[in-house]
Design a protein around this motif. Sequence first.
Motif, PDB file in Angstrom:
ATOM      1  N   ARG A  22     -86.769 -14.825 -24.353  1.00 58.48           N
ATOM      2  CA  ARG A  22     -87.973 -14.044 -24.048  1.00 58.48           C
ATOM      3  C   ARG A  22     -89.237 -14.870 -24.279  1.00 58.48           C
ATOM      4  NH1 ARG A  22     -86.614  -9.939 -26.576  1.00 58.48           N
ATOM      5  NH2 ARG A  22     -87.503 -10.444 -28.593  1.00 58.48           N
ATOM      6  N   ARG A  23     -89.292 -15.572 -25.396  1.00 57.42           N
ATOM      7  CA  ARG A  23     -90.490 -16.368 -25.724  1.00 57.42           C
ATOM      8  C   ARG A  23     -90.715 -17.486 -24.688  1.00 57.42           C
ATOM      9  NH1 ARG A  23     -94.089 -16.766 -29.861  1.00 57.42           N
ATOM     10  NH2 ARG A  23     -94.839 -18.838 -30.348  1.00 57.42           N
ATOM     11  N   ILE A  24     -89.656 -18.123 -24.278  1.00 60.40           N
ATOM     12  CA  ILE A  24     -89.793 -19.198 -23.281  1.00 60.40           C
ATOM     13  C   ILE A  24     -90.266 -18.641 -21.949  1.00 60.40           C
ATOM     14  CG2 ILE A  24     -88.471 -20.866 -21.924  1.00 60.40           C
ATOM     15  CD1 ILE A  24     -86.908 -21.430 -24.555  1.00 60.40           C
ATOM     16  N   TYR A  25     -89.694 -17.527 -21.506  1.00 63.68           N
ATOM     17  CA  TYR A  25     -90.120 -16.916 -20.242  1.00 63.68           C
ATOM     18  C   TYR A  25     -91.568 -16.423 -20.310  1.00 63.68           C
ATOM     19  CZ  TYR A  25     -85.418 -17.018 -18.235  1.00 63.68           C
ATOM     20  OH  TYR A  25     -84.218 -17.409 -17.728  1.00 63.68           O
ATOM     21  N   GLU A  26     -91.976 -15.874 -21.455  1.00 66.73           N
ATOM     22  CA  GLU A  26     -93.360 -15.414 -21.622  1.00 66.73           C
ATOM     23  C   GLU A  26     -94.356 -16.554 -21.474  1.00 66.73           C
ATOM     24  OE1 GLU A  26     -93.316 -13.562 -25.457  1.00 66.73           O
ATOM     25  OE2 GLU A  26     -92.536 -11.656 -24.675  1.00 66.73           O
ATOM     26  N   ARG A  27     -93.905 -17.767 -21.765  1.00 73.83           N
ATOM     27  CA  ARG A  27     -94.783 -18.942 -21.653  1.00 73.83           C
ATOM     28  C   ARG A  27     -94.499 -19.729 -20.375  1.00 73.83           C
ATOM     29  NH1 ARG A  27     -95.016 -17.005 -26.217  1.00 73.83           N
ATOM     30  NH2 ARG A  27     -96.512 -17.463 -27.837  1.00 73.83           N
TER      31      ARG A  27
END
Length: 90
Positions: A22-27
């Motif tokens: 999730r964190r990687i996709y959000e960035r």
Amino acid sequence: MALWSLKDADKERELLLASVIRRIYERNGFLISAVVSRLDSTTIGLLRRRQFLASPRRRPLHIIDSKKSGKALPELWPLSFLDTDFAYRF
């Protein structure tokens, strides 16, 4: 990404991986590489369920440390020679 976990921490492992993705996709990231011992079948199974693909060939793990510090990075202490392909190549 390198993932280490306790033997019976399946739920925690899944929550951690979901948070990382999730964190990687959000960035706006789109690719995640995971380093996992080939003997860690539980983590490999989780990664496959999450649509991770195994490399078609084994790759060596190289750990580089700064000469300034004089000692290995604490984050890498759980790794051993057995976590590298070199242990199974020869």
